[in-house]
Design a protein around this motif. Structure first.
Motif, PDB file in Angstrom:
ATOM      1  N   ASP A   1      37.311  19.078 -13.933  1.00 10.00           N
ATOM      2  CA  ASP A   1      37.535  19.111 -12.493  1.00 10.00           C
ATOM      3  C   ASP A   1      36.326  18.514 -11.763  1.00 10.00           C
ATOM      4  O   ASP A   1      35.239  19.105 -11.780  1.00 10.00           O
ATOM      5  CB  ASP A   1      37.762  20.558 -12.071  1.00 10.00           C
ATOM      6  N   PRO A   2      36.496  17.362 -11.109  1.00  5.72           N
ATOM      7  CA  PRO A   2      35.346  16.733 -10.455  1.00  5.72           C
ATOM      8  C   PRO A   2      34.771  17.558  -9.308  1.00  5.72           C
ATOM      9  O   PRO A   2      33.563  17.517  -9.062  1.00  5.72           O
ATOM     10  CB  PRO A   2      35.892  15.395  -9.957  1.00  5.72           C
ATOM     11  N   GLU A   3      35.595  18.326  -8.625  1.00  4.24           N
ATOM     12  CA  GLU A   3      35.080  19.141  -7.529  1.00  4.24           C
ATOM     13  C   GLU A   3      34.129  20.214  -8.047  1.00  4.24           C
ATOM     14  O   GLU A   3      33.083  20.466  -7.456  1.00  4.24           O
ATOM     15  CB  GLU A   3      36.228  19.777  -6.733  1.00  4.24           C
ATOM     16  N   TYR A   4      34.468  20.820  -9.170  1.00  5.77           N
ATOM     17  CA  TYR A   4      33.624  21.870  -9.741  1.00  5.77           C
ATOM     18  C   TYR A   4      32.401  21.276 -10.437  1.00  5.77           C
ATOM     19  O   TYR A   4      31.253  21.619 -10.119  1.00  5.77           O
ATOM     20  CB  TYR A   4      34.445  22.721 -10.716  1.00  5.77           C
ATOM     21  N   TYR A   5      32.633  20.401 -11.395  1.00  7.38           N
ATOM     22  CA  TYR A   5      31.521  19.873 -12.196  1.00  7.38           C
ATOM     23  C   TYR A   5      30.624  18.942 -11.390  1.00  7.38           C
ATOM     24  O   TYR A   5      29.438  18.828 -11.685  1.00  7.38           O
ATOM     25  CB  TYR A   5      32.043  19.187 -13.459  1.00  7.38           C
ATOM     26  N   GLY A   6      31.166  18.321 -10.382  1.00  3.10           N
ATOM     27  CA  GLY A   6      30.339  17.497  -9.503  1.00  3.10           C
ATOM     28  C   GLY A   6      29.493  18.341  -8.570  1.00  3.10           C
ATOM     29  O   GLY A   6      28.281  18.158  -8.471  1.00  3.10           O
ATOM     30  N   ARG A   7      30.126  19.267  -7.921  1.00  3.61           N
ATOM     31  CA  ARG A   7      29.441  20.101  -6.927  1.00  3.61           C
ATOM     32  C   ARG A   7      28.310  20.920  -7.533  1.00  3.61           C
ATOM     33  O   ARG A   7      27.209  20.988  -6.997  1.00  3.61           O
ATOM     34  CB  ARG A   7      30.461  21.027  -6.268  1.00  3.61           C
ATOM     35  N   PHE A   8      28.594  21.552  -8.663  1.00  2.00           N
ATOM     36  CA  PHE A   8      27.607  22.473  -9.221  1.00  2.00           C
ATOM     37  C   PHE A   8      26.667  21.854 -10.250  1.00  2.00           C
ATOM     38  O   PHE A   8      25.562  22.342 -10.443  1.00  2.00           O
ATOM     39  CB  PHE A   8      28.311  23.681  -9.849  1.00  2.00           C
ATOM     40  N   PHE A   9      27.107  20.774 -10.913  1.00  2.00           N
ATOM     41  CA  PHE A   9      26.324  20.285 -12.042  1.00  2.00           C
ATOM     42  C   PHE A   9      26.031  18.784 -12.008  1.00  2.00           C
ATOM     43  O   PHE A   9      25.417  18.266 -12.930  1.00  2.00           O
ATOM     44  CB  PHE A   9      27.020  20.655 -13.359  1.00  2.00           C
ATOM     45  N   GLY A  10      26.466  18.083 -10.975  1.00  2.00           N
ATOM     46  CA  GLY A  10      26.108  16.676 -10.811  1.00  2.00           C
ATOM     47  C   GLY A  10      26.880  15.679 -11.650  1.00  2.00           C
ATOM     48  O   GLY A  10      26.458  14.531 -11.794  1.00  2.00           O
ATOM     49  N   PHE A  11      28.016  16.063 -12.200  1.00  2.00           N
ATOM     50  CA  PHE A  11      28.843  15.127 -12.961  1.00  2.00           C
ATOM     51  C   PHE A  11      29.673  14.277 -11.993  1.00  2.00           C
ATOM     52  O   PHE A  11      30.196  14.798 -11.003  1.00  2.00           O
ATOM     53  CB  PHE A  11      29.794  15.879 -13.898  1.00  2.00           C
ATOM     54  N   THR A  12      29.808  12.979 -12.290  1.00  2.00           N
ATOM     55  CA  THR A  12      30.624  12.088 -11.472  1.00  2.00           C
ATOM     56  C   THR A  12      31.396  11.119 -12.377  1.00  2.00           C
ATOM     57  O   THR A  12      31.073  10.960 -13.559  1.00  2.00           O
ATOM     58  CB  THR A  12      29.772  11.240 -10.500  1.00  2.00           C
ATOM     59  N   ALA A  13      32.344  10.428 -11.777  1.00  2.00           N
ATOM     60  CA  ALA A  13      33.093   9.383 -12.473  1.00  2.00           C
ATOM     61  C   ALA A  13      32.536   8.004 -12.131  1.00  2.00           C
ATOM     62  O   ALA A  13      33.160   6.996 -12.457  1.00  2.00           O
ATOM     63  CB  ALA A  13      34.570   9.474 -12.095  1.00  2.00           C
ATOM     64  N   ASP A  14      31.364   7.945 -11.542  1.00  2.00           N
ATOM     65  CA  ASP A  14      30.789   6.688 -11.073  1.00  2.00           C
ATOM     66  C   ASP A  14      30.615   5.641 -12.163  1.00  2.00           C
ATOM     67  O   ASP A  14      30.733   4.453 -11.890  1.00  2.00           O
ATOM     68  CB  ASP A  14      29.432   6.926 -10.400  1.00  2.00           C
ATOM     69  N   ARG A  15      30.308   6.059 -13.380  1.00  2.00           N
ATOM     70  CA  ARG A  15      30.021   5.083 -14.446  1.00  2.00           C
ATOM     71  C   ARG A  15      31.025   5.111 -15.595  1.00  2.00           C
ATOM     72  O   ARG A  15      30.800   4.465 -16.619  1.00  2.00           O
ATOM     73  CB  ARG A  15      28.610   5.311 -14.981  1.00  2.00           C
ATOM     74  N   THR A  16      32.122   5.823 -15.441  1.00  2.00           N
ATOM     75  CA  THR A  16      33.077   5.948 -16.544  1.00  2.00           C
ATOM     76  C   THR A  16      34.346   5.125 -16.348  1.00  2.00           C
ATOM     77  O   THR A  16      35.232   5.156 -17.192  1.00  2.00           O
ATOM     78  CB  THR A  16      33.473   7.420 -16.747  1.00  2.00           C
ATOM     79  N   GLY A  17      34.426   4.384 -15.276  1.00  2.00           N
ATOM     80  CA  GLY A  17      35.655   3.669 -14.928  1.00  2.00           C
ATOM     81  C   GLY A  17      36.101   2.618 -15.926  1.00  2.00           C
ATOM     82  O   GLY A  17      37.290   2.295 -15.998  1.00  2.00           O
ATOM     83  N   GLN A  18      35.185   2.091 -16.727  1.00  2.00           N
ATOM     84  CA  GLN A  18      35.538   1.051 -17.693  1.00  2.00           C
ATOM     85  C   GLN A  18      35.738   1.594 -19.107  1.00  2.00           C
ATOM     86  O   GLN A  18      36.054   0.844 -20.029  1.00  2.00           O
ATOM     87  CB  GLN A  18      34.448  -0.025 -17.729  1.00  2.00           C
ATOM     88  N   TRP A  19      35.565   2.895 -19.271  1.00  2.00           N
ATOM     89  CA  TRP A  19      35.705   3.493 -20.598  1.00  2.00           C
ATOM     90  C   TRP A  19      37.176   3.603 -20.979  1.00  2.00           C
ATOM     91  O   TRP A  19      38.039   3.884 -20.147  1.00  2.00           O
ATOM     92  CB  TRP A  19      35.101   4.882 -20.632  1.00  2.00           C
ATOM     93  N   ARG A  20      37.454   3.404 -22.253  1.00  2.00           N
ATOM     94  CA  ARG A  20      38.794   3.629 -22.806  1.00  2.00           C
ATOM     95  C   ARG A  20      38.729   4.845 -23.724  1.00  2.00           C
ATOM     96  O   ARG A  20      37.713   5.079 -24.371  1.00  2.00           O
ATOM     97  CB  ARG A  20      39.274   2.404 -23.588  1.00  2.00           C
ATOM     98  N   LEU A  21      39.819   5.591 -23.762  1.00  2.00           N
ATOM     99  CA  LEU A  21      39.902   6.781 -24.604  1.00  2.00           C
ATOM    100  C   LEU A  21      41.108   6.658 -25.521  1.00  2.00           C
ATOM    101  O   LEU A  21      42.037   5.899 -25.209  1.00  2.00           O
ATOM    102  CB  LEU A  21      40.016   8.042 -23.751  1.00  2.00           C
TER     103      LEU A  21
END
Length: 167
Positions: A119-139
């Motif tokens: 959850d970006p709202e939780y992990y971003g707000r409290f722990f600084g995680f973002t999707a800023d650099r993961t947009g080109q990753w494939r899974l």
């Protein structure tokens, strides 16, 4: 008072039962499981929270890597699952597990290469995680792009396939 213990001290069946309760028995089909397939959790970053002999929660971290399209491999640490026994959810226990894991990651020099699906709202707000650099990753399976999060100076912003890293 809840106490942190190494996850390795907890019976595997108890951990699996907690994960089933928290995420459902179909959780093994999720993409996150494919990303870390065949690896073992990183012992120094995988913890349990117990109280009076009861397992309240767990956090596991896994060695993964981004195999860049340029041929370079980027070692990363995949955080999760973070599981709390359902009756104890919404009481800050997951937050405590994350804080303890982040301190342990800093102690072993892994805090600049953390990623997760969450959850970006939780992990971003409290722990600084973002999707800023993961947009080109494939899974190796579907993922909601806004939930593919990372934090740290060593996170690659480049195309590549995320998968298990065998140390």
């Amino acid at each position: 008072m809840p106490q942190f213990v190494p996850l390795s001290e907890i019976d595997d069946a108890a951990v699996e039962h907690l994960l089933d309760r928290a995420f459902g028995t179909d959780r093994h089909a999720r993409t996150a499981y494919k990303v870390r397939e065949g690896t073992a959790p990183i012992a120094a970053l995988s913890l349990a929270l117990v109280e009076d002999g009861a397992l309240l929660g767990t956090i596991q971290c896994w060695p993964v890597a981004l195999a860049g399209d340029d041929g370079r491999a980027w070692p990363l640490v995949m955080v999760g699952p973070v599981a709390i026994d359902p009756p104890r959810q919404q009481h800050g226990l997951g937050h405590l597990l994350m804080e303890k894991m982040l301190a342990a990651a800093a102690a072993i020099g892994a805090s600049e290469r953390l990623m997760l699906v969450g959850d970006p709202e939780y992990y971003g707000r409290f722990f600084g995680f973002t999707a800023d650099r993961t947009g080109q990753w494939r899974l190796p399976g579907p993922v909601e792009r806004h939930r593919l999060l990372a934090r740290g100076a060593d996170i690659p912003d480049r195309p590549g396939l995320l998968g298990p890293r065998f140390c």
